[in-house]
Motif scaffolding. Structure first.
Motif, short mmCIF file in Angstrom:
data_model
loop_
_atom_site.label_atom_id
_atom_site.label_comp_id
_atom_site.label_asym_id
_atom_site.label_seq_id
_atom_site.Cartn_x
_atom_site.Cartn_y
_atom_site.Cartn_z
N SER A 107 0.81 -1.22 0.00
CA SER A 107 0.00 0.00 0.00
C SER A 107 0.84 1.27 0.00
O SER A 107 0.49 2.26 -0.64
CB SER A 107 -0.96 0.00 1.19
OG SER A 107 -0.25 -0.09 2.42
N VAL A 167 1.90 1.96 -3.50
CA VAL A 167 0.75 2.45 -4.28
C VAL A 167 0.56 3.95 -3.99
O VAL A 167 0.40 4.76 -4.92
CB VAL A 167 -0.52 1.65 -3.95
CG1 VAL A 167 -1.76 2.27 -4.60
CG2 VAL A 167 -0.36 0.19 -4.38
N HIS A 197 3.10 6.08 -5.69
CA HIS A 197 2.80 6.26 -7.12
C HIS A 197 1.62 7.23 -7.33
O HIS A 197 1.27 7.51 -8.47
CB HIS A 197 2.50 4.92 -7.78
CG HIS A 197 3.71 4.19 -8.25
ND1 HIS A 197 4.49 4.64 -9.30
CD2 HIS A 197 4.29 3.04 -7.83
CE1 HIS A 197 5.49 3.80 -9.49
NE2 HIS A 197 5.40 2.82 -8.62
N ALA A 240 -1.59 6.83 -6.33
CA ALA A 240 -2.92 6.21 -6.45
C ALA A 240 -3.53 6.06 -5.06
O ALA A 240 -2.83 6.12 -4.04
CB ALA A 240 -2.81 4.85 -7.13
N ALA A 283 -4.45 4.14 -2.19
CA ALA A 283 -4.07 2.86 -1.62
C ALA A 283 -5.03 2.41 -0.53
O ALA A 283 -4.86 1.36 0.05
CB ALA A 283 -2.66 2.95 -1.04
N ARG A 321 5.30 1.42 -11.85
CA ARG A 321 3.85 1.26 -11.70
C ARG A 321 3.35 -0.06 -12.31
O ARG A 321 2.62 -0.80 -11.66
CB ARG A 321 3.14 2.46 -12.34
CG ARG A 321 1.62 2.40 -12.26
CD ARG A 321 1.00 3.61 -12.94
NE ARG A 321 1.22 4.82 -12.16
CZ ARG A 321 0.30 5.38 -11.38
NH1 ARG A 321 -0.90 4.88 -11.29
NH2 ARG A 321 0.57 6.47 -10.71
N VAL A 336 1.71 -3.22 -10.29
CA VAL A 336 0.40 -3.79 -10.61
C VAL A 336 0.51 -5.31 -10.71
O VAL A 336 -0.28 -6.06 -10.13
CB VAL A 336 -0.18 -3.19 -11.91
CG1 VAL A 336 -1.37 -4.00 -12.42
CG2 VAL A 336 -0.58 -1.74 -11.69
N LEU A 379 1.07 -6.93 -7.25
CA LEU A 379 -0.15 -6.94 -6.45
C LEU A 379 -1.14 -7.99 -6.96
O LEU A 379 -1.76 -8.71 -6.17
CB LEU A 379 -0.79 -5.55 -6.44
CG LEU A 379 0.02 -4.48 -5.71
CD1 LEU A 379 -0.51 -3.09 -6.04
CD2 LEU A 379 0.02 -4.73 -4.21
N ASP A 418 -5.10 -6.35 -2.42
CA ASP A 418 -4.03 -6.15 -3.40
C ASP A 418 -4.59 -5.94 -4.80
O ASP A 418 -4.11 -5.09 -5.55
CB ASP A 418 -3.07 -7.35 -3.39
CG ASP A 418 -2.39 -7.52 -2.05
OD1 ASP A 418 -1.87 -6.52 -1.53
OD2 ASP A 418 -2.39 -8.64 -1.52
N ARG A 436 -5.89 -2.45 -5.00
CA ARG A 436 -4.79 -1.48 -5.14
C ARG A 436 -4.21 -1.50 -6.55
O ARG A 436 -3.85 -0.46 -7.09
CB ARG A 436 -3.72 -1.75 -4.09
CG ARG A 436 -4.21 -1.40 -2.70
CD ARG A 436 -3.25 -1.82 -1.62
NE ARG A 436 -3.79 -1.44 -0.32
CZ ARG A 436 -3.60 -2.11 0.80
NH1 ARG A 436 -2.84 -3.19 0.79
NH2 ARG A 436 -4.14 -1.71 1.93
N ALA A 437 -4.13 -2.69 -7.14
CA ALA A 437 -3.66 -2.79 -8.54
C ALA A 437 -4.61 -2.02 -9.45
O ALA A 437 -4.17 -1.28 -10.34
CB ALA A 437 -3.56 -4.25 -8.96
N LEU A 494 -4.04 1.65 -9.18
CA LEU A 494 -2.86 2.05 -9.94
C LEU A 494 -3.15 2.15 -11.43
O LEU A 494 -2.56 2.96 -12.14
CB LEU A 494 -1.72 1.06 -9.72
CG LEU A 494 -0.90 1.22 -8.46
CD1 LEU A 494 0.00 0.01 -8.23
CD2 LEU A 494 -0.07 2.49 -8.50
#
Length: 157
Positions: free
Chosen positions: A32, A35, A38, A40, A42, A129, A133, A136, A144, A147-148, A151
């Motif tokens: 997380s 993420v 990056h 995004a 999370a 990134r 992905v 995850l 996960d 979260r992917a 992203l």
């Protein structure tokens, strides 16, 4: 901005960068926190997960005053060495020799990409990134996968 500027995450990541600065081999923040780094969503970042090279782990654990923990087996992932560093706002989970279960057995996870992201004047290393992905999705827990999807800029599923 990471974690919408979450001061607990920023303080913990700065401590991670300082702790990892003597490392001789590459290391990565995943999960997380990566993420969030990056940019995004999370969700709640409850800890910071770090992949550490096995050749650096003994010196790291000594420096931080942590002991390796024996964890019960997990069906999805495992580490040769694992420790929790809990002296900062968020706990830091350090994993060396991290492997993920696949149809073909256990497969070691060592990212091929390594991108630096500045946090509080320090460099935090994360997988690219696209690779994050894939990591995850490979781990595959519902959080996960979500979260992917974050992203990738889309809804999970």
């Amino acid at each position: 901005m990471i974690g919408a500027g979450d001061p607990s995450l920023i303080k913990t990541l700065a401590a991670v960068a300082d702790a990892m600065s003597p490392a001789l081999r590459p290391w990565w923040v995943i999960g997380s926190a990566a993420v969030a780094l990056h940019g995004a969503d999370a969700g709640k970042v409850g800890d910071v997960d770090i992949l550490v090279d096995p050749s650096d782990v003994d010196a790291l654990f000594r420096r931080l005053g942590v002991a390796a923990l024996d964890l019960p087996p997990h069906p999805l992932f495992r580490s040769e060495r694992f420790a929790r560093w809990a002296v900062h706002p968020l706990p830091v989970e350090m994993m060396a020799g991290f492997a993920v279960a696949t149809d073909g057995g256990w497969q070691r996870l060592e990212p091929a990409t390594r991108h630096g992201i500045a946090v509080d004047g320090r460099n935090i290393h994360v997988p690219a990134r696209e690779e994050l992905v894939a990591i995850l999705r490979r781990i595959g827990r519902p959080k996960d996968v979500a979260r992917a999807a974050a992203l990738e800029g889309r809804e999970p599923g």
